[in-house]
Each structure stands twice: as structure tokens, then as C-alpha cells.
Design a protein around this motif. Structure first.
Motif, short mmCIF file in Angstrom:
data_model
loop_
_atom_site.label_atom_id
_atom_site.label_comp_id
_atom_site.label_asym_id
_atom_site.label_seq_id
_atom_site.Cartn_x
_atom_site.Cartn_y
_atom_site.Cartn_z
N SER A 173 0.84 -1.21 0.00
CA SER A 173 0.00 0.00 0.00
C SER A 173 0.87 1.25 0.00
CB SER A 173 -0.93 -0.01 1.22
OG SER A 173 -1.76 -1.14 1.21
N CYS A 174 2.01 1.21 0.70
CA CYS A 174 2.92 2.36 0.68
C CYS A 174 3.46 2.60 -0.73
CB CYS A 174 4.08 2.12 1.65
SG CYS A 174 3.64 2.22 3.40
N ALA A 175 3.77 1.52 -1.45
CA ALA A 175 4.27 1.69 -2.81
C ALA A 175 3.22 2.31 -3.72
CB ALA A 175 4.72 0.33 -3.36
N GLU A 176 1.96 1.94 -3.55
CA GLU A 176 0.90 2.52 -4.38
C GLU A 176 0.66 3.98 -4.04
OE1 GLU A 176 -2.54 0.15 -3.91
OE2 GLU A 176 -1.65 -1.67 -4.77
N ALA A 177 0.81 4.34 -2.77
CA ALA A 177 0.53 5.72 -2.35
C ALA A 177 1.78 6.59 -2.32
CB ALA A 177 -0.11 5.71 -0.96
N SER A 178 2.94 6.06 -2.75
CA SER A 178 4.19 6.81 -2.74
C SER A 178 4.55 7.27 -1.33
CB SER A 178 4.11 8.01 -3.70
OG SER A 178 3.88 7.58 -5.02
N VAL A 179 4.37 6.38 -0.36
CA VAL A 179 4.72 6.65 1.04
C VAL A 179 5.93 5.77 1.40
CG1 VAL A 179 3.95 6.53 3.43
CG2 VAL A 179 2.38 7.28 1.65
N GLN A 180 6.91 6.38 2.04
CA GLN A 180 8.12 5.65 2.40
C GLN A 180 7.84 4.72 3.59
OE1 GLN A 180 10.92 5.70 0.72
NE2 GLN A 180 11.94 4.24 2.05
N PRO A 181 8.04 3.40 3.45
CA PRO A 181 7.81 2.50 4.59
C PRO A 181 8.80 2.79 5.72
CG PRO A 181 7.92 1.29 2.51
CD PRO A 181 8.39 2.68 2.22
N ARG A 182 8.35 2.54 6.95
CA ARG A 182 9.18 2.74 8.13
C ARG A 182 9.78 1.40 8.59
NH1 ARG A 182 7.25 6.89 6.20
NH2 ARG A 182 6.76 8.77 7.42
N SER A 183 10.68 1.49 9.52
CA SER A 183 11.33 0.28 10.02
C SER A 183 10.38 -0.54 10.88
CB SER A 183 12.58 0.66 10.82
OG SER A 183 12.23 1.52 11.91
N LYS A 184 9.43 0.11 11.55
CA LYS A 184 8.48 -0.58 12.40
C LYS A 184 7.11 -0.55 11.75
CE LYS A 184 10.89 0.44 16.74
NZ LYS A 184 10.77 1.03 18.09
N VAL A 185 6.34 -1.62 12.00
CA VAL A 185 5.02 -1.75 11.36
C VAL A 185 4.09 -0.65 11.83
CG1 VAL A 185 3.01 -3.25 11.10
CG2 VAL A 185 5.30 -4.23 11.05
N ARG A 186 4.12 -0.36 13.13
CA ARG A 186 3.19 0.65 13.63
C ARG A 186 3.52 2.04 13.08
NH1 ARG A 186 6.23 -0.59 18.29
NH2 ARG A 186 7.51 1.14 19.09
#
Length: 584
Positions: free
Chosen positions: A477-490
Motif C-alpha cells: 500500500s505504501c508503494a501505491e501511495a508513494s509513502v516511504q515504509p518505516r522500520s516498524k510496522v506501527r
């Protein structure tokens, strides 16, 4: 105003000087070397004594005078100005603020000195070009223990949040905590430990549902939090028991119909009645409402649906079989699925609400309505266990739509608009994506894709739904929304929630379009064998005249739309089907 030369040892220090924090030895050594090399570049500012003496009091330049004496200068130039009526308090503060920023402790001392001389907070703010709110924040340092102020004056300042907690505590509590956490000489203070020890649970007025009458009845006194954002109600109370009691009384008084007050579990989630299913879509009139208090003491509400008392025959066995299949599937799967069971429940509710809204409002051609009607009654819930709202069961659910097509004499008389409304209402009662007994299966997804029900799906970028997604699903979902994933899930989940506050997010698995392989498998499994081409179309044995064969031919002729044909049909098969329909 005049410049004169005097012995620096004859100048008197101002006891009310603004900057009382000692400078570092390195800075003093640098200025001393400069004075020895070129002298004092900027003369200190002094004023004559006003109490009958004939000396001069330093207004600005205490450090320059002290280091000039250390350099052994016999005379220095000074700038003599007229004495101010406030003993130079404002002039000294402005001069020090412009030359080098004062630390908060010196600023607070200067502000308190000006207030004692009759200055108002608004006038001080205008003179120093600071917000009035900043002046009030600095004045809160008056509530800080003097020993802590001495540590802060050394440049060891806590964060704003920690300072807010320390200033809100009493002097006795501060003294005990400082005694336990006082740092050694030369070390910094553990402000986070000090603030944690002084932290008290705060219940904010903006989270209160009750009014001033209940607040007064429970003895709640609001305290203004000056460190809170300017656009929020910063009032709070530390009387937690009284706050929660007032909230409970408000919930009892304002309990809605079919409502109940429930407790929360250790995770802060409401404890619903046994066998109750939470409603994530639009609640119906027959649904119940649960009120509860979250961890911040705020009144929250959820809707839930109790199981029906009277169930259709055979539903228990089918439900057991479905549950067994799900259990076997989850037993063999080791990795966590992209969407949990609760997430699929939410998706089913979202789909059903969007499908029903599209059936009621989206532009649909008449031929499409008829095709959808055929699809609706080909669903696996054609008992019919409806997923629509209301308290209609059995034949009453559909007879109420049929009676609209009759006139007062009991004859069929209707116009096209009445027919369209009746057909849409029947489709709404039949088609459902809810998980469980009322799920229409593949046909509801085909219908939703055909009428564009994806446009009616709600925004799924909420904390509650994103909790149902796995790490790999969140990163997709981050890839689709151009959001950088974080190291932690929360943290990744929080970034997505913030990103989708002003945008609409629909998870890929929630869209109505079914996978192509599943759709083709369903078409092959649902179509008659003579349509697929596994058996001969020309029955020489005369079985074509049998009622069962005629019924299958009619079903095939109705369902043989261009968008539902399987890829295995040849041109000869299509001509044979056309001949059969013509003969019928």
C-alpha cells in the motif's frame, strides 16, 4: 549622553542586571585576549546613581568591565546615559536580547522584574516582540523549584513537554523528586525521569461529554494548560475518578435506544455481548449501540448486531462446513495472510454498503438491471438470507416490492420508473458481500464491477482497518501511495493513516473485480454441460423435448451475454446455441 574615561574598578555592578548566567571559560578567555590586543571596542553603558551617590552603575557591559580589570587596564571609555525610571530594566533586557539570546531562566527573571515595576504582560510582549503566550510560558518558571532553576541556568534545559509537567507539579513533589534524581556536579539532569516521576494523569475538557452542571456536581475544577496548542481547549483536571464518574452519568442519561454501556478489555477494546458481530458499515434500525470510555476517558460508541433467533433450516450444518474449511485453510498456512478475518469482515460490509448505494443511485440501463436480476438469483444466498437492513423475513421481503406494481383493483399497472425502483430494491435485498450466511459469492462481485460500485467504497485508510493488514500488505500500500515504509510496522501504519486523512484509500483486495481465473472457474462450474461443449448439442435420442432440457436451454439463453461467455466456446457452438433458443 556622553563618553568619558574612568577607572573600571570605580564602576558599580547593577544587582538587577539581566544576564546572570555565567559565561563559559573559553568565551571569557577569548574576550580577554581581544581586550589585551585592541582594547574595548564597544564602551559599556552606565548610568549615574540615583540614591545620592556620585558613582556610576553598569547597565550593560558587566563582563567587559570585569575582563578589563583582569587585563590590567587603568582607564576605559564608558557611555553615560540618563537613568531610567525602571532602573534600566527594559533597556537592559532589550540590549541583552539583541546582542545575544538570553536563556529562558534569565528571560523569566527579567520579565518578573518588569512585572514588579508595573509592566503588563501585553506591554512586555510588544516591547520584546514576543507573543503574549510566550511571556506566560516563561512566567510558569516561577513554579519551578529554585534548585532546578539553577541547573537550567547552566544551559541544561528540559524539553517543553517536560518543563510543562515540572511546572504543573507542587513544590513539595518537586523537592522530593529532585532529591532522588539530582545530578552530580558537571552532569546533566535526567529530565525525562524527573518529568515521569511528576506526571499525573490528565483528563481534558475537550474530551468531556458532560457539561458545567455535572462538572460542578462532581467537584471538577479545570486548570488551564498554557503549553497546549493555541487552537485547542487546554483545560484539564487531575481528578480522574470524578471525571470518569461524570462521564458515566452522562452516558447513562443519554443512552440511545437499543444502547448499552460496556466495559473495555486490557487492549482498550469494547467487550461486546457474546455472539454479537460488530457493524463496520452503516448501522440499521435493528442494530444495537455500545457506549464505552477509552483510555483517555472519552466517550466512544460502536454498533453491533445480535444473531437472529430464528435461523433457516440447514444453516447450522452449512456454517459448520464452512468453518471447517476455513480452519483447515488456516492450519496449513504458516505465514500470516495479507488481510485477517476481521479485515475480510470489514471488506464484506464495505462492499455491501457500496453495492447497495450503487444499485440505488448509479445510472444503470434497463438491460443491465435484468441481467443483474438473473445474477442475483443465481447467488449462493438465494434462500434468500438477505444482507440488507430491515426486519423483513421470508416472503415478506420481496412481496413488499411486488405490491408496488399493482393498482387499487389488483391488476398489474406500473410505469417504467416504478419497475426500475422495484427491480433495484429486489437487487439490494438479494445481492450481498457480507461474510457468512448472506454472502452472494462471486455474483455480487461481478454485479459491483458492472455498475461501478468501487466508486462508493469508503476510505479504508483508518487505523482500525490498517491493523488488519500484514507487513507485506502495508508495504504494498505504501508503494501505491508513494509513502516511504518505516522500520516498524506501527510507524508505517501511522504514516499511511496520516497520508490518507485527506485522500481516499481502497485496498486492492476490497475491489469488486474478481480474479480472472476464479471468474472463469465459476463460469465453467455454473454453466450447463451442453453450453461448455462437453456433450453433443443434437440429441438423436429425442431428449431435447424433455422439460429438464428445455429449462437448461432457457437458462443458457438468458445467461449467454457477451461479457459472460467462456473462452472455450467456438463459432459452431454459438450457432448451435442460437438454433436451440430459436427452436425453444
Amino acid at each position: 549622553m556622553q563618553i568619558i574615561k574612568v577607572d573600571p574598578r570605580a564602576l558599580k555592578e547593577n544587582p538587577d542586571r539581566m544576564r546572570q548566567t555565567k559565561s563559559s571559560p573559553q568565551a571569557d578567555a577569548l574576550m580577554l585576549a581581544t581586550i589585551k590586543a585592541v582594547g574595548i571596542v564597544q564602551p559599556p553603558v552606565v548610568a549615574p546613581e540615583t540614591n545620592g551617590g556620585n558613582g556610576y552603575i553598569i547597565d550593560a557591559g558587566h563582563r567587559r568591565v570585569r575582563l578589563a580589570i583582569a587585563a590590567g587596564l587603568e582607564e576605559i571609555e564608558i557611555l553615560v546615559v540618563d537613568a531610567a525610571n525602571d532602573n534600566g530594566a527594559m533597556r537592559s533586557m532589550v540590549e541583552n536580547s539583541v546582542r545575544e539570546a538570553l536563556n529562558p531562566v534569565d528571560q523569566w527573571r527579567g520579565i518578573e522584574r518588569l512585572v514588579a515595576l508595573g509592566w503588563t504582560e501585553e506591554a512586555i510582549a510588544v516591547a520584546l516582540a514576543l507573543p503574549v503566550r510566550q511571556i506566560r510560558k516563561l512566567r510558569l518558571l516561577a513554579n519551578v523549584l529554585p534548585a532546578m532553576l539553577e541547573q537550567m541556568a547552566l544551559g541544561d534545559m528540559p524539553s517543553e513537554q517536560q518543563l510543562r509537567i515540572i511546572a504543573a507539579a507542587g513544590q513539595v513533589d518537586q523537592k522530593e523528586v529532585w532529591k532522588a534524581h539530582k545530578p552530580k556536579k558537571g552532569d546533566t539532569a535526567p529530565w525525562w525521569q524527573i518529568s515521569n516521576a511528576l506526571t499525573k494523569k490528565r483528563m481534558y475538557a475537550r474530551d468531556a461529554s458532560f457539561g458545567d452542571d455535572l462538572a460542578q456536581a462532581y467537584g471538577i475544577e479545570w486548570v488551564e494548560d498554557l503549553f497546549a496548542p493555541a487552537d485547542q481547549d487546554g483545560r484539564y483536571t487531575t481528578n480522574v475518578e470524578s471525571f470518569l464518574g461524570a462521564q458515566h452519568e452522562w452516558m447513562t442519561t443519554n443512552l440511545p435506544k437499543r444502547g448499552a454501556i460496556v466495559e473495555v478489555n486490557s487492549w482498550g477494546q469494547p467487550e461486546l455481548p457474546k455472539k454479537a458481530a460488530q457493524v463496520y458499515g452503516k448501522p440499521s434500525k435493528s442494530d444495537h449501540t455500545a457506549l464505552y470510555l477509552d483510555r483517555d476517558g472519552k466517550v466512544q460508541s460502536v454498533h453491533y448486531r445480535l444473531p437472529e433467533t430464528a435461523k433457516p433450516k440447514g444453516s447450522s450444518a452449512e456454517g459448520t462446513a464452512e468453518g471447517g474449511d476455513d480452519a483447515r485453510a488456516f492450519t496449513t498456512q504458516k505465514a500470516r495472510p495479507d488481510v485477517t478475518q476481521k479485515g475480510h469482515d470489514m471488506i464484506g460490509d464495505f462492499r455491501t454498503d457500496a453495492l447497495h448505494e450503487a444499485l440505488g443511485r448509479a445510472p444503470i440501463e434497463d438491460y443491465m438491471l435484468m441481467a443483474l436480476l438473473v445474477l442475483a438469483f443465481a447467488g449462493q444466498n438465494v434462500r434468500v438470507d438477505s444482507g440488507a437492513d430491515g426486519t423483513f423475513y421470508g416472503g415478506k421481503r420481496f412481496s413488499r416490492h411486488a405490491v408496488t406494481l399493482f393498482d387499487e383493483h389488483g391488476k398489474l399497472a406500473f410505469d417504467q420508473d416504478t419497475l426500475r425502483i422495484a427491480v433495484r430494491s429486489v437487487l439490494i435485498d438479494v445481492l450481498s458481500c457480507r461474510r457468512g450466511m448472506s454472502n452472494s459469492g462471486m455474483v455480487s462481485r461481478i454485479a459491483g464491477e458492472a455498475i461501478g460500485a468501487d466508486a462508493y467504497l469508503p476510505n479504508m485508510g483508518s487505523e482500525e482497518f490498517l491493523l488488519c493488514l500484514s507487513r507485506q500488505a502495508l508495504e504494498a500500500s505504501c508503494a501505491e501511495a508513494s509513502v516511504q515504509p518505516r522500520s516498524k510496522v506501527r510507524e508505517t501504519r501511522a504514516a499511511l493513516v496520516e497520508h490518507f486523512q485527506n485522500e481516499r484509500f481502497v485496498h486492492t483486495s476490497a475491489r469488486f473485480a474478481p480474479p480472472a481465473d476464479e471468474l472463469l472457474d465459476w463460469i465453467r462450474a455454473s454453466a450447463p454441460t451442453d453450453t461448455i461443449g462437453t456433450g453433443p448439442h443434437d440429441d438423436e435420442g429425442g431428449h431435447a423435448d424433455e422439460p429438464a432440457d428445455d429449462q437448461e436451454g432457457n437458462i443458457d439463453g438468458t445467461a449467454n451475454q457477451d461479457d459472460l461467455q467462456g473462452p472455450d466456446l467456438s463459432d459452431d457452438d454459438e450457432h448451435d446455441d442460437l438454433d436451440e433458443r430459436t427452436a425453444a
